[in-house]
Design a protein around this motif. Structure first.
Motif, PDB file in Angstrom:
ATOM      1  N   THR A 109       0.763  -1.326   0.008  1.00 53.05           N
ATOM      2  CA  THR A 109       0.009   0.185  -0.075  1.00 53.05           C
ATOM      3  C   THR A 109       0.868   1.233  -0.156  1.00 53.05           C
ATOM      4  N   ASP A 110       0.105   2.362  -0.089  1.00 55.11           N
ATOM      5  CA  ASP A 110       0.897   3.633  -0.118  1.00 55.11           C
ATOM      6  C   ASP A 110       1.512   3.911   1.067  1.00 55.11           C
ATOM      7  N   MET A 111       2.745   3.935   1.290  1.00 50.98           N
ATOM      8  CA  MET A 111       3.258   4.202   2.651  1.00 50.98           C
ATOM      9  C   MET A 111       2.848   5.265   3.407  1.00 50.98           C
ATOM     10  N   ASN A 112       2.637   6.697   2.778  1.00 54.69           N
ATOM     11  CA  ASN A 112       2.145   7.736   3.583  1.00 54.69           C
ATOM     12  C   ASN A 112       0.651   7.580   4.259  1.00 54.69           C
ATOM     13  N   SER A 113      -0.214   6.780   3.273  1.00 57.33           N
ATOM     14  CA  SER A 113      -1.512   6.351   3.513  1.00 57.33           C
ATOM     15  C   SER A 113      -1.508   5.622   4.942  1.00 57.33           C
ATOM     16  N   GLN A 114      -0.427   4.494   4.801  1.00 53.62           N
ATOM     17  CA  GLN A 114      -0.303   3.554   5.586  1.00 53.62           C
ATOM     18  C   GLN A 114       0.187   4.150   7.133  1.00 53.62           C
ATOM     19  N   MET A 115       1.235   5.070   7.084  1.00 50.02           N
ATOM     20  CA  MET A 115       1.648   5.699   8.340  1.00 50.02           C
ATOM     21  C   MET A 115       0.465   6.672   9.030  1.00 50.02           C
ATOM     22  N   ALA A 116      -0.142   7.216   8.149  1.00 49.73           N
ATOM     23  CA  ALA A 116      -1.340   8.047   8.553  1.00 49.73           C
ATOM     24  C   ALA A 116      -2.567   7.199   9.026  1.00 49.73           C
ATOM     25  N   GLY A 117      -2.452   6.343   8.454  1.00 46.03           N
ATOM     26  CA  GLY A 117      -3.944   5.509   8.890  1.00 46.03           C
ATOM     27  C   GLY A 117      -3.483   4.787  10.145  1.00 46.03           C
ATOM     28  N   ALA A 118      -2.080   4.236  10.325  1.00 49.83           N
ATOM     29  CA  ALA A 118      -1.703   3.513  11.583  1.00 49.83           C
ATOM     30  C   ALA A 118      -1.624   4.434  12.858  1.00 49.83           C
ATOM     31  N   THR A 119      -1.344   5.533  12.592  1.00 50.76           N
ATOM     32  CA  THR A 119      -1.111   6.746  13.707  1.00 50.76           C
ATOM     33  C   THR A 119      -2.512   6.976  14.328  1.00 50.76           C
ATOM     34  N   ARG A 120      -3.463   7.400  13.248  1.00 52.22           N
ATOM     35  CA  ARG A 120      -4.808   7.782  13.960  1.00 52.22           C
ATOM     36  C   ARG A 120      -5.430   6.365  14.528  1.00 52.22           C
ATOM     37  N   LEU A 121      -5.282   5.121  13.711  1.00 53.24           N
ATOM     38  CA  LEU A 121      -5.974   3.962  14.338  1.00 53.24           C
ATOM     39  C   LEU A 121      -5.376   3.683  15.798  1.00 53.24           C
ATOM     40  N   ASN A 122      -3.991   3.880  15.942  1.00 54.74           N
ATOM     41  CA  ASN A 122      -3.517   3.386  17.276  1.00 54.74           C
ATOM     42  C   ASN A 122      -4.148   4.549  18.213  1.00 54.74           C
ATOM     43  N   THR A 123      -4.286   5.684  17.857  1.00 49.61           N
ATOM     44  CA  THR A 123      -4.766   6.979  18.881  1.00 49.61           C
ATOM     45  C   THR A 123      -6.526   6.437  19.018  1.00 49.61           C
ATOM     46  N   ASP A 124      -7.200   5.850  18.145  1.00 47.24           N
ATOM     47  CA  ASP A 124      -8.524   5.683  18.322  1.00 47.24           C
ATOM     48  C   ASP A 124      -8.611   4.478  19.406  1.00 47.24           C
ATOM     49  N   LEU A 125      -7.702   3.596  19.336  1.00 49.69           N
ATOM     50  CA  LEU A 125      -7.750   2.308  20.097  1.00 49.69           C
ATOM     51  C   LEU A 125      -7.475   2.609  21.486  1.00 49.69           C
ATOM     52  N   ALA A 126      -6.208   3.672  21.536  1.00 47.49           N
ATOM     53  CA  ALA A 126      -5.866   4.222  22.831  1.00 47.49           C
ATOM     54  C   ALA A 126      -6.927   4.685  23.671  1.00 47.49           C
ATOM     55  N   ASN A 127      -7.659   5.317  22.885  1.00 50.34           N
ATOM     56  CA  ASN A 127      -8.612   6.341  23.639  1.00 50.34           C
ATOM     57  C   ASN A 127     -10.166   5.691  23.654  1.00 50.34           C
ATOM     58  N   GLY A 128     -10.283   4.457  23.253  1.00 47.63           N
ATOM     59  CA  GLY A 128     -11.468   3.798  23.432  1.00 47.63           C
ATOM     60  C   GLY A 128     -12.494   4.640  22.451  1.00 47.63           C
ATOM     61  N   THR A 129     -12.267   5.427  21.270  1.00 52.28           N
ATOM     62  CA  THR A 129     -13.182   6.301  20.457  1.00 52.28           C
ATOM     63  C   THR A 129     -14.255   5.287  19.906  1.00 52.28           C
ATOM     64  N   SER A 130     -13.877   4.593  19.044  1.00 55.65           N
ATOM     65  CA  SER A 130     -14.839   3.600  18.408  1.00 55.65           C
ATOM     66  C   SER A 130     -15.162   2.574  19.051  1.00 55.65           C
ATOM     67  N   GLY A 131     -16.562   2.251  19.041  1.00 58.84           N
ATOM     68  CA  GLY A 131     -16.912   1.039  19.498  1.00 58.84           C
ATOM     69  C   GLY A 131     -17.229  -0.130  18.875  1.00 58.84           C
ATOM     70  N   ILE A 132     -17.483   0.281  17.318  1.00 55.95           N
ATOM     71  CA  ILE A 132     -17.627  -0.697  16.524  1.00 55.95           C
ATOM     72  C   ILE A 132     -16.495  -0.817  15.414  1.00 55.95           C
ATOM     73  N   TRP A 133     -15.876  -1.876  14.881  1.00 54.93           N
ATOM     74  CA  TRP A 133     -14.830  -2.107  14.073  1.00 54.93           C
ATOM     75  C   TRP A 133     -15.201  -2.699  13.098  1.00 54.93           C
ATOM     76  N   ILE A 134     -15.099  -2.315  11.895  1.00 58.50           N
ATOM     77  CA  ILE A 134     -15.552  -3.080  10.489  1.00 58.50           C
ATOM     78  C   ILE A 134     -13.943  -3.372   9.986  1.00 58.50           C
ATOM     79  N   LEU A 135     -13.779  -4.688   9.846  1.00 56.98           N
ATOM     80  CA  LEU A 135     -12.400  -4.688   9.409  1.00 56.98           C
ATOM     81  C   LEU A 135     -12.285  -5.820   8.116  1.00 56.98           C
ATOM     82  N   ALA A 136     -11.334  -5.450   7.093  1.00 52.63           N
ATOM     83  CA  ALA A 136     -11.033  -6.183   6.124  1.00 52.63           C
ATOM     84  C   ALA A 136     -10.210  -7.381   6.289  1.00 52.63           C
TER      85      ALA A 136
END
Length: 211
Positions: free
Chosen positions: A104-131
């Motif tokens: 995948t595109d490295m910039n998109s991957q890094m941006a997605g991973a950073t935001r995803l980590n923050t979401d998990l750490a803060n417990g923001t999203s309750g429902i996760w739709i996963l590929a």
């Protein structure tokens, strides 16, 4: 005689104003900027709408904004105005991420991973739709941490939830010239859903038997 003796009273006042402005214009500008900043902050606080729910989508393919908006709108049909601000709002957090970052595109991957980590750490999203729930679990361990060691048996298939599988999510172009397209439902057909927190009641509403 005084240097300004020949000046009229009107000219003297104008000279005093010019002299005052010469020494104080910086303070005036700073005051205006400060006042504008305060107004902007107050306006933002008064107009920001807090979401009633938060749902995450982790996909290896970039999900266009229009497609994400359709999914958000469908989810909002099942929600309630929990914070009583007059609207039902689902915050849809879309993360472009895959276990094999080289695909995948490295910039998109890094941006997605950073935001995803923050979401998990803060417990923001309750429902996760996963590929890729297996890759997601291997990378983050969030599924076993919340759902237990039998986390795989506690996932839901997208196609088994009529509220999701029957929704009209449209399609989007996959070629710049519009020669090929991808159905959003076809994209999500193999996805799994992990409910990490349903205290909001959205998942219960999505899976409630039809009347």
């Amino acid at each position: 005689p005084e240097p300004d003796a020949a000046l009229t009273e009107k000219q003297k006042k104008a000279a005093r104003r010019a002299n005052w402005w010469h020494y104080h214009w910086g303070l005036v500008v700073a005051g205006v900027v400060l006042a504008a900043s305060v107004v902007y902050v107050i306006h933002g606080l008064n107009t920001t709408v807090d979401p009633d729910y938060a749902v995450a989508v982790v996909t290896a393919d970039t999900l266009p904004d229009a497609s994400a908006q359709k999914l958000q709108t469908e989810l909002e049909r099942y929600g309630e105005d929990r914070n009583r601000d007059g609207i039902v709002l689902v915050e849809l957090n879309v993360y472009t991420w895959r276990a094999d970052a080289s695909l995948t595109d490295m910039n998109s991957q890094m941006a997605g991973a950073t935001r995803l980590n923050t979401d998990l750490a803060n417990g923001t999203s309750g429902i996760w739709i996963l590929a890729d729930p297996e890759g997601f679990e291997e990378a983050y361990g969030a599924l076993s941490e919340t759902l237990g060691e039998d986390w795989e048996s506690r996932l839901y298939s997208w196609t088994d939830v009529p509220a999701l599988a029957d929704a009209d999510l449209g399609s989007y172009d996959t070629a710049a010239d519009g020669s090929s397209s991808q159905s959003v439902q076809e994209l999500f057909a193999d996805y799994k859903v992990a409910v990490l927190d349903d205290s909001s009641g959205l998942w219960a509403a999505l899976t409630a038997p039809s009347e």
